[in-house]
Design a protein around this motif. Structure first.
Motif, PDB file in Angstrom:
ATOM      1  N   GLY A  28       0.803  -1.222   0.000  1.00 49.66           N
ATOM      2  CA  GLY A  28       0.000   0.000   0.000  1.00 49.66           C
ATOM      3  C   GLY A  28       0.834   1.270   0.000  1.00 49.66           C
ATOM      4  N   GLU A  29       2.143   1.136  -0.141  1.00 47.76           N
ATOM      5  CA  GLU A  29       3.048   2.300  -0.106  1.00 47.76           C
ATOM      6  C   GLU A  29       3.953   2.192  -1.345  1.00 47.76           C
ATOM      7  OE1 GLU A  29       3.962   5.112   2.293  1.00 47.76           O
ATOM      8  OE2 GLU A  29       4.848   5.365   0.300  1.00 47.76           O
ATOM      9  N   PHE A  30       4.273   3.319  -1.996  1.00 50.59           N
ATOM     10  CA  PHE A  30       5.165   3.201  -3.155  1.00 50.59           C
ATOM     11  C   PHE A  30       6.585   3.617  -2.816  1.00 50.59           C
ATOM     12  CE2 PHE A  30       6.257   7.391  -4.969  1.00 50.59           C
ATOM     13  CZ  PHE A  30       5.557   8.206  -4.086  1.00 50.59           C
ATOM     14  N   ARG A  31       6.771   4.250  -1.647  1.00 52.02           N
ATOM     15  CA  ARG A  31       8.113   4.703  -1.266  1.00 52.02           C
ATOM     16  C   ARG A  31       8.836   3.597  -0.494  1.00 52.02           C
ATOM     17  NH1 ARG A  31       6.110   9.767   2.006  1.00 52.02           N
ATOM     18  NH2 ARG A  31       4.797   8.067   2.699  1.00 52.02           N
ATOM     19  N   SER A  32      10.005   3.244  -0.968  1.00 49.68           N
ATOM     20  CA  SER A  32      10.689   2.088  -0.379  1.00 49.68           C
ATOM     21  C   SER A  32      11.687   2.460   0.707  1.00 49.68           C
ATOM     22  CB  SER A  32      11.406   1.323  -1.490  1.00 49.68           C
ATOM     23  OG  SER A  32      12.253   2.210  -2.173  1.00 49.68           O
ATOM     24  N   ASN A  33      11.747   3.741   1.082  1.00 53.44           N
ATOM     25  CA  ASN A  33      12.706   4.161   2.123  1.00 53.44           C
ATOM     26  C   ASN A  33      12.560   3.299   3.374  1.00 53.44           C
ATOM     27  OD1 ASN A  33      11.585   6.512   0.547  1.00 53.44           O
ATOM     28  ND2 ASN A  33      13.429   7.462   1.364  1.00 53.44           N
TER      29      ASN A  33
END
Ligand code: ADP
Length: 301
Positions: free
Chosen positions: A208-213
Motif C-alpha cells: 500500500g506504499e510506493f516509497r521504499s525508504n
C-alpha cells in the motif's frame, strides 16, 4: 592516522561502525559535532577549534553531514580541506549532491538514465508540465525532502494538478517526475566506493506504499545487480565527484534510472542486508588514498 568523523552523535550506527573500523585498523578516530566546530578562516595559519580547544591536524575527515546542516557542515569540511586533510568526500561534491535539481541536471548532461523530470515555477505552466513528463500517474517531490518525506504519488491528472498547485501556492520548490510503475515499490541502493559497487540491496516498500525508504517501513534484501545497473551506479557517483556514494536506482522497462545520489549513505541497512563490512572498506580506501593536500575538485558544477 588521525581521522576525524564529522557526526552529531557517536552512538549512531554508522558513526559507531566507522569508529570500530578505525580502531581495528590501528587509527585514532575522533568524533566532532560539526555544529560545535568553529574556525579561523582568514589568517595565514587556518585553524579549527572545538569546544574551546584548537584541533590537531587530521590526516583524513569522514563527513557524515545531515541534510539539515549541509551549509554549516560543508563549511567546516572545507576548512579542513584548506588545512590539508583528506576528505572522504569533498565539500563541493557534497553540496552538489544535496541539491536534487542540480544533481539531476548534471547527471542528465552526462547521459545517465533518469526518470523524465520537470521543474516549473508558475501555476500557469502546470498543464504543460504534466504533459511534458508523460501525464498521470506522476510523482511530485519537494526539493528539500529527505527519507521519502515530501514525495507524493498523484494517480490522476486532477490529483496531480491539485498537489502541484498546492505546493506552488506554498512557494515550495518541487520536481514533477514520471512514475516508474514497473519498479513496483522497489528501488536498488548501490554502495559505491572508489568507482566500484561494493554492495547492493533491494528496498521494497510496505504493502500500500510506493516509497521504499527504510524510514518509511521498507524492507531490505540482498540483490544481484546487472552489469548495466553496476555501470550506471558507478557513473553517477563519478559524475557527482563522490568517492563514497549511495546511488538509488529504479528498475524500469528502459533500463536502470537514477533517482538520487547520496553522499552520506547510512551503513546499517546495507551492512545488515549484505553482511558486508562497509565501514572497514571505507577506512581501507582512506588508507590507500589519503595524502596531505590531496583535494582536487572533481567534476564540474
Ligand atoms: P528521498 O530522497 O526523500 O528518499 P526519493 O526521490 O528517493 O526521495 O523517493 C522516495 C521513494 O519513492 C524512492 O525510494 C522510491 O521507492 C519511490 N519513488 C521515488 N521516485 C519515484 C518514481 N519516479 N517512480 C517510482 N517510484 C519512485
Amino acid at each position: 592516522m588521525k581521522i576525524a568523523i564529522l557526526s552529531r552523535n557517536k552512538n549512531l550506527y554508522s558513526t559507531r561502525r566507522l569508529i570500530e573500523a578505525c580502531e581495528k585498523r590501528g587509527h585514532e578516530p575522533m568524533v566532532l559535532d560539526a555544529l560545535r566546530t568553529y574556525m579561523d578562516i582568514a589568517s595565514n595559519k587556518p585553524e579549527a577549534h572545538f569546544k574551546g580547544k584548537v584541533l590537531p591536524s587530521f590526516d583524513a575527515i569522514i563527513p557524515r553531514i545531515g541534510a539539515s546542516v549541509t551549509f554549516y557542515g560543508t563549511a567546516v569540511l572545507r576548512q579542513f580541506e584548506v588545512m590539508g586533510s583528506f576528505p572522504l568526500n569533498e565539500s563541493v561534491a557534497i553540496s552538489r549532491s544535496r541539491d536534487k535539481l542540480r544533481s539531476l541536471q548534471l547527471l542528465a548532461r552526462k547521459g545517465v538514465g533518469l526518470p523524465n523530470t520537470g521543474f516549473a515555477n508558475s501555476p500557469d505552466d502546470v498543464q504543460d508540465l504534466i504533459k511534458m513528463v508523460g501525464g498521470a500517474p506522476l510523482v511530485v517531490k519537494l526539493l528539500e525532502g529527505t527519507q521519502g518525506i515530501g514525495v507524493v504519488l498523484a494517480e490522476t491528472k486532477k490529483a496531480a494538478e491539485s498537489v502541484i498547485e498546492a505546493f506552488m501556492g506554498l512557494k515550495a520548490n518541487i520536481l514533477v517526475q514520471e512514475y516508474i510503475k514497473e519498479s513496483s515499490g522497489a528501488d536498488i541502493r548501490c554502495l559505491v566506493i572508489d568507482g566500484k559497487v561494493v554492495a547492493a540491496m533491494k528496498r521494497q516498500a510496505q504493502v500500500g506504499e510506493f516509497r521504499s525508504n527504510l524510514h518509511r517501513g521498507g524492507s531490505a534484501t540482498l540483490i544481484k545487480i546487472t552489469p548495466a545497473e553496476r555501470a550506471t551506479a558507478v557513473k553517477a557517483a563519478n559524475v557527482m565527484g563522490l568517492n563514497v556514494a549511495g546511488v538509488d536506482l529504479l528498475r524500469s522497462a528502459r533500463g536502470p534510472l537514477v533517482m538520487e545520489v547520496n553522499s552520506s549513505p547510512g551503513l546499517k541497512g546495507i551492512e545488515e542486508a549484505t553482511g558486508k563490512d562497509i565501514a572497514d572498506m571505507i577506512i581501507e580506501f582512506i588508507e590507500k588514498t589519503a595524502k596531505p593536500h590531496k583535494t582536487k575538485t572533481k567534476g564540474k558544477g
